[in-house]
Design a protein around this motif. Structure first.
Motif, PDB file in Angstrom:
ATOM      1  N   ASP A  22       0.823  -1.440   0.454  1.00  0.00           N
ATOM      2  CA  ASP A  22       0.075  -0.068  -0.192  1.00  0.00           C
ATOM      3  C   ASP A  22       0.795   0.943   0.632  1.00  0.00           C
ATOM      4  O   ASP A  22      -0.151   2.209  -0.504  1.00  0.00           O
ATOM      5  CB  ASP A  22      -0.390   0.160   1.554  1.00  0.00           C
ATOM      6  N   VAL A  23       2.137   1.500   0.697  1.00  0.00           N
ATOM      7  CA  VAL A  23       2.855   2.315   1.234  1.00  0.00           C
ATOM      8  C   VAL A  23       3.956   2.429  -0.539  1.00  0.00           C
ATOM      9  O   VAL A  23       4.473   1.638  -0.830  1.00  0.00           O
ATOM     10  CB  VAL A  23       3.556   2.796   2.119  1.00  0.00           C
ATOM     11  N   PHE A  24       4.321   3.358  -1.480  1.00  0.00           N
ATOM     12  CA  PHE A  24       5.375   3.668  -2.155  1.00  0.00           C
ATOM     13  C   PHE A  24       5.799   5.270  -1.572  1.00  0.00           C
ATOM     14  O   PHE A  24       5.423   6.237  -1.102  1.00  0.00           O
ATOM     15  CB  PHE A  24       4.395   3.733  -3.219  1.00  0.00           C
ATOM     16  N   GLU A  25       6.729   5.199  -2.181  1.00  0.00           N
ATOM     17  CA  GLU A  25       7.703   6.609  -2.240  1.00  0.00           C
ATOM     18  C   GLU A  25       7.662   6.927  -3.613  1.00  0.00           C
ATOM     19  O   GLU A  25       8.407   6.129  -4.809  1.00  0.00           O
ATOM     20  CB  GLU A  25       8.953   6.940  -1.674  1.00  0.00           C
ATOM     21  N   VAL A  26       7.297   8.739  -3.755  1.00  0.00           N
ATOM     22  CA  VAL A  26       7.464   9.104  -5.166  1.00  0.00           C
ATOM     23  C   VAL A  26       8.476   9.768  -4.935  1.00  0.00           C
ATOM     24  O   VAL A  26       9.166  10.861  -4.552  1.00  0.00           O
ATOM     25  CB  VAL A  26       6.271   9.365  -5.654  1.00  0.00           C
ATOM     26  N   HIS A  27       9.829   9.764  -6.232  1.00  0.00           N
ATOM     27  CA  HIS A  27      10.937  10.295  -6.045  1.00  0.00           C
ATOM     28  C   HIS A  27      11.104  11.900  -6.859  1.00  0.00           C
ATOM     29  O   HIS A  27      11.400  11.816  -7.823  1.00  0.00           O
ATOM     30  CB  HIS A  27      12.122  10.064  -6.465  1.00  0.00           C
ATOM     31  N   SER A  28       9.849  12.787  -6.666  1.00  0.00           N
ATOM     32  CA  SER A  28       9.739  14.141  -7.493  1.00  0.00           C
ATOM     33  C   SER A  28      10.770  14.891  -6.201  1.00  0.00           C
ATOM     34  O   SER A  28      11.472  14.558  -5.660  1.00  0.00           O
ATOM     35  CB  SER A  28       8.215  14.252  -6.948  1.00  0.00           C
ATOM     36  N   ILE A  29      10.056  15.985  -6.925  1.00  0.00           N
ATOM     37  CA  ILE A  29      11.030  17.030  -5.754  1.00  0.00           C
ATOM     38  C   ILE A  29      10.378  17.899  -5.165  1.00  0.00           C
ATOM     39  O   ILE A  29       9.434  18.846  -5.459  1.00  0.00           O
ATOM     40  CB  ILE A  29      11.826  17.850  -6.230  1.00  0.00           C
ATOM     41  N   PRO A  30      10.053  18.050  -3.833  1.00  0.00           N
ATOM     42  CA  PRO A  30      10.845  16.676  -2.893  1.00  0.00           C
ATOM     43  C   PRO A  30      10.085  15.504  -3.249  1.00  0.00           C
ATOM     44  O   PRO A  30       8.803  15.500  -3.582  1.00  0.00           O
ATOM     45  CB  PRO A  30      10.343  17.839  -1.547  1.00  0.00           C
ATOM     46  N   SER A  31      10.783  14.499  -2.500  1.00  0.00           N
ATOM     47  CA  SER A  31       9.699  12.866  -2.905  1.00  0.00           C
ATOM     48  C   SER A  31       8.360  12.738  -1.993  1.00  0.00           C
ATOM     49  O   SER A  31       9.322  14.036  -0.454  1.00  0.00           O
ATOM     50  CB  SER A  31      11.078  12.370  -2.453  1.00  0.00           C
TER      51      SER A  31
END
Length: 242
Positions: free
Chosen positions: A143-152
């Motif tokens: 269910d949990v994800f990290e999206v590496h945008s700016i900021p993540s």
């Protein structure tokens, strides 16, 4: 705002909007601090008793569904402009007829839609994914994800949350959530609030405003109303004189 240069006044109003739309409390207080420093005492007085939960996104408890103003009221007033100067009974009947036609038009339109999400938001989903598809996504759990945008940011799909807070406030999946959902086992349509579903739209406009026959209505007599009004004014003056 009296005595302020027009350019600086527009800048202050724009800065106020930035504060209102800010999604995080930290970001809000940073922008508010900057605004107070630029407008000094005037801004401090303005914000003194203005509770943030009444006008700031980040302090609002609940979902705004992307709405921050009551401009729809002005749209309605403009929509009934021709009816507003009519006598009260005719005004009400004119507005009823307008609403009857409008509701039926929206009802018929919604019945033609084949998608799960309303077309406007379906298009928005596709555009968002195409614009941000280059973001890298790391999976922490089902269910949990990290999206590496700016900021993540951290996206919790099961709880419909994102650390940018946009998903929680607007109800509509933010850019980060859409990308994360695409990389998960979830269906994108199932992660949308029912507010944005075609089914909900249809229910909202399923109510019928029935037409009203005028066969047995008494004829409208404008001169009769004039005499009633005149007699009322005379009686009122007599009471005041006595």
């Amino acid at each position: 705002m009296k005595g302020i240069d027009n350019g600086f006044r527009d800048y202050l109003v724009s800065s106020l909007g930035d504060c209102a739309y800010e999604l995080t409390m930290v970001g809000f207080h940073e922008k508010l601090k900057k605004l107070k420093e630029e407008d000094k005492q005037r801004a401090h007085s303005f914000f003194k008793e203005l509770a943030p939960e009444h006008w700031v996104n980040s302090y609002f408890r609940g979902m705004r569904y992307g709405e921050m103003t009551s401009n729809v009221v002005e749209s309605f007033n403009n929509w009934i402009k021709k009816a507003r100067n009519l006598p009260i009974t005719r005004l009400v009947d004119t507005i009823r007829t307008q609403l009857m036609r409008q509701l039926l038009a929206w009802h018929d339109q919604a019945n033609k839609w084949k998608e799960t999400i309303c077309p406007t938001f379906e298009t928005l989903l596709l555009d968002t994914f195409n614009d941000n598809s280059s973001w890298q996504v790391s999976k922490a759990s089902e269910d949990v994800f990290e999206v590496h945008s700016i900021p993540s940011v951290i996206v919790g799909i099961g709880r419909r949350t994102c650390s940018c807070f946009q998903w929680q406030i607007n109800g509509f999946s933010c850019d980060h959530a859409i990308i994360a959902i695409q990389k998960s086992r979830y269906n994108l349509n199932d992660c949308m609030e029912h507010y944005f579903h075609v089914e909900t739209y249809r229910v909202a406009y399923s109510v019928t405003i029935f037409s009203i026959s005028s066969m047995e209505k008494p004829p409208f007599r404008s001169h009769r109303l004039y005499h009633i009004s005149t007699n009322y004014e005379k009686t009122t003056r007599q009471v005041e004189e006595e």
